[in-house]
Enzyme design. Sequence first.
Site, PDB file in Angstrom:
ATOM      1  N   GLU A   1      24.996   3.916  -7.167  1.00  0.00           N
ATOM      2  CA  GLU A   1      26.335   4.242  -6.686  1.00  0.00           C
ATOM      3  C   GLU A   1      26.622   5.728  -6.865  1.00  0.00           C
ATOM      4  OE1 GLU A   1      28.928   3.621  -5.148  1.00  0.00           O
ATOM      5  OE2 GLU A   1      29.533   1.533  -5.263  1.00  0.00           O
ATOM      6  N   ASP A   2      27.509   6.251  -6.018  1.00  0.00           N
ATOM      7  CA  ASP A   2      27.942   7.637  -6.175  1.00  0.00           C
ATOM      8  C   ASP A   2      28.899   7.771  -7.357  1.00  0.00           C
ATOM      9  OD1 ASP A   2      29.932   6.178  -4.873  1.00  0.00           O
ATOM     10  OD2 ASP A   2      30.303   7.678  -3.319  1.00  0.00           O
TER      11      ASP A   2
ATOM     12  N   ASP B   1      34.950   4.402 -10.236  1.00  0.00           N
ATOM     13  CA  ASP B   1      36.309   4.901 -10.461  1.00  0.00           C
ATOM     14  C   ASP B   1      37.100   3.780 -11.148  1.00  0.00           C
ATOM     15  OD1 ASP B   1      38.494   6.737 -10.037  1.00  0.00           O
ATOM     16  OD2 ASP B   1      39.044   5.693  -8.215  1.00  0.00           O
TER      17      ASP B   1
ATOM     18  N   PHE C   1      39.515  14.412  -8.334  1.00  0.00           N
ATOM     19  CA  PHE C   1      38.925  14.010  -7.063  1.00  0.00           C
ATOM     20  C   PHE C   1      37.775  14.967  -6.747  1.00  0.00           C
ATOM     21  CE2 PHE C   1      38.421  13.924  -2.473  1.00  0.00           C
ATOM     22  CZ  PHE C   1      38.270  12.565  -2.279  1.00  0.00           C
TER      23      PHE C   1
ATOM     24  N   ARG D   1      30.281  15.601   2.741  1.00  0.00           N
ATOM     25  CA  ARG D   1      29.140  14.874   2.169  1.00  0.00           C
ATOM     26  C   ARG D   1      27.878  15.731   2.081  1.00  0.00           C
ATOM     27  NH1 ARG D   1      30.410   9.464   1.849  1.00  0.00           N
ATOM     28  NH2 ARG D   1      31.604   8.597   3.566  1.00  0.00           N
TER      29      ARG D   1
END
Length: 178
Positions: free
Chosen positions: A102-103, A106, A155, A168
């Site tokens: 996963e990136d 959160d 963020f 990206r």
Amino acid sequence: MEKLIVNDKSFEIYINESEILERVKGLAHEIALKEAQHKPVFLAVLNGSFMFAADLLKQINFNCEIQFIKASSYSGTTTTGNLNVQFGLNQDLAGRHVILLEDIVDTGTTIVKLKSELEKLNPASIKICTLLFKPERLVEAIKPDYTGFIIENKFVVGYGLDYNGAGRNLRHLYSEAN
Ligand code: 5GP
Ligand code: MG
């Protein structure tokens, strides 16, 4: 520090490419120590993890397989409970050791939903490897098995992560500038 504009927001470098690559190498080493004997299946969660997955997997020297799945929330920029998972798996995961790439974790909602969907396929184990983890935001009772960087509640964009579709491609990780 130099500012970068993505869509309507201003960003600055948060973690640069060389720091990312060094940590990714360390992560690959941690994974190798525990998972090499399992011939695991790495499941990269698109879109956000594409760059991380590519760099990590280039550092993996043991026998493994790689598949891609796509998970997206139905609406907006905030995480919703409605997760849409497109598997597109061309292989049986039953009895296999799965490592989700996963990136970012959160609130944890996405990874919990994804994990419960994958459990239906009866793998031997499911581990979570995430580049970024924001523990302050976590609402689910879950902890990644492998974490690249624990970050503050900011963020971030770049290195695969987007802001409304853009950013990206950036080689560094950026956070919103004040
Ligand atoms: P969770 O379900 O854990 O709340 O959210 C996971 C998803 O929210 C990530 O896969 C990512 O798409 C998005 N997300 C959460 N925080 C960030 C962030 O700081 N930057 C970006 N670009 N996406 C984020
Ligand atoms: Mg994601």
